[in-house]
Scaffold this motif. Structure first.
Motif, short mmCIF file in Angstrom:
data_model
loop_
_atom_site.label_atom_id
_atom_site.label_comp_id
_atom_site.label_asym_id
_atom_site.label_seq_id
_atom_site.Cartn_x
_atom_site.Cartn_y
_atom_site.Cartn_z
N PRO A 258 1.15 -1.17 -0.01
CA PRO A 258 -0.26 -0.22 -0.01
C PRO A 258 1.05 1.10 -0.52
O PRO A 258 0.48 2.26 -0.39
CB PRO A 258 -0.97 0.06 1.14
CG PRO A 258 -0.98 -1.42 1.95
CD PRO A 258 0.23 -1.68 1.23
N THR A 259 2.41 1.35 0.84
CA THR A 259 2.25 2.82 0.90
C THR A 259 3.50 3.27 -1.03
O THR A 259 3.04 3.77 -1.21
CB THR A 259 3.82 2.23 1.36
OG1 THR A 259 3.45 1.73 2.63
CG2 THR A 259 4.69 3.54 1.78
N ALA A 260 3.64 1.60 -1.34
CA ALA A 260 4.16 1.52 -2.57
C ALA A 260 3.10 2.49 -3.82
O ALA A 260 4.11 3.13 -4.59
CB ALA A 260 4.89 0.82 -3.35
N VAL A 261 2.00 1.71 -3.46
CA VAL A 261 1.22 1.88 -4.31
C VAL A 261 0.86 3.87 -4.30
O VAL A 261 0.25 4.55 -5.16
CB VAL A 261 -0.10 1.41 -4.33
CG1 VAL A 261 -1.72 1.82 -5.33
CG2 VAL A 261 0.24 0.12 -4.82
N MET A 262 0.71 3.84 -3.42
CA MET A 262 0.38 5.61 -2.73
C MET A 262 1.85 6.34 -2.90
O MET A 262 1.03 7.34 -3.48
CB MET A 262 0.18 5.85 -0.86
CG MET A 262 -1.35 5.22 -0.41
SD MET A 262 -2.14 5.49 1.26
CE MET A 262 -1.06 4.61 1.76
N MET A 263 2.56 6.23 -3.15
CA MET A 263 4.01 7.00 -3.11
C MET A 263 4.08 6.79 -4.85
O MET A 263 4.25 7.90 -5.08
CB MET A 263 4.86 6.11 -2.76
CG MET A 263 5.79 6.36 -1.57
SD MET A 263 5.77 8.09 -0.73
CE MET A 263 7.74 8.52 -1.47
N SER A 264 3.47 6.05 -5.30
CA SER A 264 3.63 6.22 -6.56
C SER A 264 2.83 6.81 -7.46
O SER A 264 2.54 7.98 -8.12
CB SER A 264 2.84 4.86 -7.56
OG SER A 264 1.65 4.44 -6.72
N TYR A 265 1.26 6.71 -6.48
CA TYR A 265 0.31 8.49 -6.96
C TYR A 265 0.54 9.90 -6.35
O TYR A 265 0.54 10.88 -7.30
CB TYR A 265 -0.98 7.88 -6.10
CG TYR A 265 -2.21 8.73 -6.62
CD1 TYR A 265 -2.80 8.60 -7.66
CD2 TYR A 265 -2.42 9.80 -5.21
CE1 TYR A 265 -4.14 9.63 -7.56
CE2 TYR A 265 -3.70 10.29 -5.40
CZ TYR A 265 -4.60 10.17 -6.94
OH TYR A 265 -5.51 11.03 -6.97
N PHE A 266 0.95 9.85 -5.94
CA PHE A 266 1.46 11.43 -5.04
C PHE A 266 3.15 11.61 -5.58
O PHE A 266 2.81 12.76 -5.43
CB PHE A 266 1.76 11.75 -3.39
CG PHE A 266 0.11 10.77 -2.75
CD1 PHE A 266 -1.10 12.48 -3.13
CD2 PHE A 266 -0.63 9.99 -1.73
CE1 PHE A 266 -1.94 11.52 -2.44
CE2 PHE A 266 -1.56 9.93 -1.64
CZ PHE A 266 -2.97 11.04 -1.58
N ALA A 267 3.91 10.43 -5.20
CA ALA A 267 5.49 10.98 -5.63
C ALA A 267 5.54 11.33 -6.84
O ALA A 267 6.04 11.63 -7.64
CB ALA A 267 6.26 10.52 -5.16
N LEU A 268 4.59 9.99 -7.84
CA LEU A 268 5.59 9.88 -8.83
C LEU A 268 4.15 10.21 -9.94
O LEU A 268 4.14 10.33 -11.54
CB LEU A 268 6.06 8.53 -9.63
CG LEU A 268 6.90 7.58 -8.83
CD1 LEU A 268 7.41 6.70 -8.76
CD2 LEU A 268 8.47 9.07 -8.93
#
Length: 301
Positions: A258-268
């Motif tokens: 979940p952390t990786a998915v949310m980071m890809s959404y907000f950061a990438l």
């Protein structure tokens, strides 16, 4: 409960790594630069932290009694190589397969860890762990975005590397909670990271130190990868896993996705579909089930 939070924090830290790796690759750096700088800077930071901690704490007969023997040092370094191998296998797999497929392969550690615990300790996993794994696997496939990718060409090299990263990650979680538990967590982590550092330097000689890459943006990405991938997770796992057990730690480690998915959404700024968000929610539910189950049993006793 605090030991569960330590393991969750370690998993959250691991979840940040895929974003940093993508940023480093987009800056033109190779897998050897990324893995090597991560290992070098992580090794340096954790040993500095260990020495500062030892200077600030007052020595006692008890602390000296728990100093590691040379045999324990070698065993801990051997265990530490599993973190280096996980980085090498996983980061390398991303060169052959999509990130969504690679994350599915890596997250096979969820059932591998529970299976390993069942085989070694010769006890069947409880109903709550089986239910948790079923929900976790469903959530992982959905959250990875693989279902939205259509047909893909399977690379057997990439698939093998991805599965090997799952195996080595399983061994890291398992052995980090069972090796030289009487030694202070920060000292255990520093010794284990030394094993990872030696392995990575042998596989990827540190050319980035001499060709000037480290003085460019690689220093930033190497620092972030080292701190969140080589310092925080091993230290927090060394504190939490011995207290909660390898099986539950494996399930909690799924918080990485979940952390990786949310980071890809907000950061990438990557698009995340409704199916992926549903998968994130399912993964969180799967992680919470063992603790919820335990609390329900306590209420009914």
């Amino acid at each position: 409960m605090k030991y569960i939070l330590f393991v969750l924090a370690g998993a959250f830290s691991y979840g940040l790594l895929s974003t940093f790796v993508k940023k480093a690759y987009s800056s033109g750096f190779h897998v050897s630069d990324v893995v090597g700088s991560q290992a070098l800077l992580g090794f340096t930071m954790l040993w500095i932290l260990m020495f500062v901690s030892s200077k600030l704490s007052k020595p006692s007969k008890t602390s000296r009694a728990f100093d590691p023997t040379w045999r324990q040092v070698l065993i801990l370094m051997a265990v530490g190589t599993t973190t280096g191998m996980t980085s090498i296998f996983y980061y390398s797999s991303l060169q052959f397969i999509s990130a969504s497929f690679a994350i599915i392969l890596l997250f096979q550690f969820t059932w591998m860890g529970v299976l390993l615990e069942a085989l070694v300790e010769r006890k069947r996993p409880g109903k709550e762990k089986i239910l948790s794994l079923v929900i976790l696997f469903t959530g992982i496939v959905m959250a990875s975005g693989y279902l939205n990718g259509g047909q893909i060409t399977v690379s057997w090299i990439g698939t093998t590397l991805g599965l090997l990263s799952a195996v080595t990650y399983t061994f890291f979680i398992w052995f980090s909670g069972r090796t030289a538990k009487q030694i202070a967590p920060i000292k255990r982590s520093a010794i284990m990271l030394s094993g990872s550092f030696v392995l990575v330097m042998l596989v990827f000689p540190p050319r980035f130190v001499f060709n000037g890459s480290l003085h460019e943006s690689l220093l930033l990405w190497g620092f972030l990868l080292a701190f969140f991938g080589m310092v925080i997770p091993p230290l927090f796992y060394a504190i939490g896993v011995p207290r909660i057990g390898g099986g539950l730690a494996t399930i909690l480690s799924a918080a990485e996705l979940p952390t990786a998915v949310m980071m890809s959404y907000f950061a990438l700024n990557e698009s995340v579909t409704a199916v992926q968000w549903f998968g994130v929610g399912a993964t969180i539910v799967g992680i919470a089930i063992p603790e919820i189950w335990k609390r329900i049993l306590l209420i009914h006793k």
